[in-house]
Design an enzyme around this catalytic site. Sequence first.
Site, PDB file in Angstrom:
ATOM      1  N   GLU A 178       7.524   2.655  -5.696  1.00 45.57           N
ATOM      2  CA  GLU A 178       7.879   2.105  -4.972  1.00 45.57           C
ATOM      3  C   GLU A 178       8.050   2.623  -4.118  1.00 45.57           C
ATOM      4  O   GLU A 178       8.383   4.573  -3.852  1.00 45.57           O
ATOM      5  CB  GLU A 178       9.016   1.422  -4.877  1.00 45.57           C
ATOM      6  N   LYS A 222      17.590   4.244   1.042  1.00 42.23           N
ATOM      7  CA  LYS A 222      17.972   4.253   2.434  1.00 42.23           C
ATOM      8  C   LYS A 222      18.998   2.909   2.475  1.00 42.23           C
ATOM      9  O   LYS A 222      18.771   1.531   2.602  1.00 42.23           O
ATOM     10  CB  LYS A 222      17.247   3.564   3.421  1.00 42.23           C
ATOM     11  N   ASP A 265      14.624  -0.858   0.934  1.00 44.85           N
ATOM     12  CA  ASP A 265      15.097  -0.868   2.053  1.00 44.85           C
ATOM     13  C   ASP A 265      16.533  -2.185   2.153  1.00 44.85           C
ATOM     14  O   ASP A 265      17.146  -1.535   1.657  1.00 44.85           O
ATOM     15  CB  ASP A 265      14.386  -1.101   3.208  1.00 44.85           C
ATOM     16  N   LYS A 271       1.285  -1.166   0.444  1.00 43.35           N
ATOM     17  CA  LYS A 271       0.476   0.327   0.378  1.00 43.35           C
ATOM     18  C   LYS A 271       0.524   1.658   0.067  1.00 43.35           C
ATOM     19  O   LYS A 271      -0.072   2.542  -0.673  1.00 43.35           O
ATOM     20  CB  LYS A 271      -0.602  -0.030   1.229  1.00 43.35           C
ATOM     21  N   GLY A 272       2.056   0.726   0.289  1.00 44.13           N
ATOM     22  CA  GLY A 272       2.718   2.436   0.544  1.00 44.13           C
ATOM     23  C   GLY A 272       2.973   3.907  -0.450  1.00 44.13           C
ATOM     24  O   GLY A 272       3.306   4.921   0.016  1.00 44.13           O
ATOM     25  N   PHE A 323      13.418   4.937  10.556  1.00 43.62           N
ATOM     26  CA  PHE A 323      12.264   4.751  10.069  1.00 43.62           C
ATOM     27  C   PHE A 323      11.192   5.690  10.121  1.00 43.62           C
ATOM     28  O   PHE A 323      11.453   6.780  10.941  1.00 43.62           O
ATOM     29  CB  PHE A 323      11.506   3.452  11.053  1.00 43.62           C
ATOM     30  N   VAL A 324      10.521   6.036   9.077  1.00 40.21           N
ATOM     31  CA  VAL A 324       9.894   6.806   8.328  1.00 40.21           C
ATOM     32  C   VAL A 324       8.455   7.092   8.229  1.00 40.21           C
ATOM     33  O   VAL A 324       8.325   5.936   7.547  1.00 40.21           O
ATOM     34  CB  VAL A 324      10.357   7.448   7.147  1.00 40.21           C
TER      35      VAL A 324
END
Length: 189
Positions: free
Chosen positions: A111, A143, A115, A55-56, A164-165
């Site tokens: 996207e 990242k 990570d 979902k991001g 972490f964002v």
Amino acid sequence: MGTLMTNQTLIENYQKRIKRIVITEEEIKEAIKKVGAEIAKSYTGRPLLLVSVLKGAFVFMADLSRAINAPCEIAFMCAKSYFSGTSSSGEVNIIMDIDRDIKDLDVIIVEDIVDTGRTLKRICEILKERKPHSLRVVSLLDKPDRRVVDFNPDISLFTIPDFFVIGYGLDCAEQYRNLPYIAEYNQEV
Ligand code: 5GP
């Protein structure tokens, strides 16, 4: 009155977890405008398909697609990464696939963040097997310090250190996706 106090505490705790704004709404808007123009400029006349990984990336997809002044289609897929401890194991299952054949299309995966790189590396392998004409990855955030596999997005709008964002589509336990900016999450609250 009691219920009101409870709601107030909930909101305070919600706000305390937003540690600081890392990337503002304006900065995101500017970067998207630039990348959208670059993508439109590289348009070759071949059908262009933007594929967002739910979902991001839903907010980024909505804004990036409107910044591309060229014909394109939109599709969504949903992938589930399996975690061991706090990092993904590399096993990625497609739980909702895109609804069209991608053979001979120029495909751009949209996207939210790269990570460890495991999820996108696997998604790219899966989509490449379907023989698109080209396959590129645009990620809002990168990242690189966290990378464990050999994978890099073709375009990333912002590179961030290892924290972490949340916000602009990115969640913590399904909350904070609706923040209009990217913030650091306060894990100490
Ligand atoms: P990777 O396979 O690259 O390790 O995992 C990428 C996924 O992990 C992203 O699509 C995102 O869902 C999640 N993720 C990685 N870092 C963060 C982060 O800082 N914040 C949030 N909210 N999700 C993250």
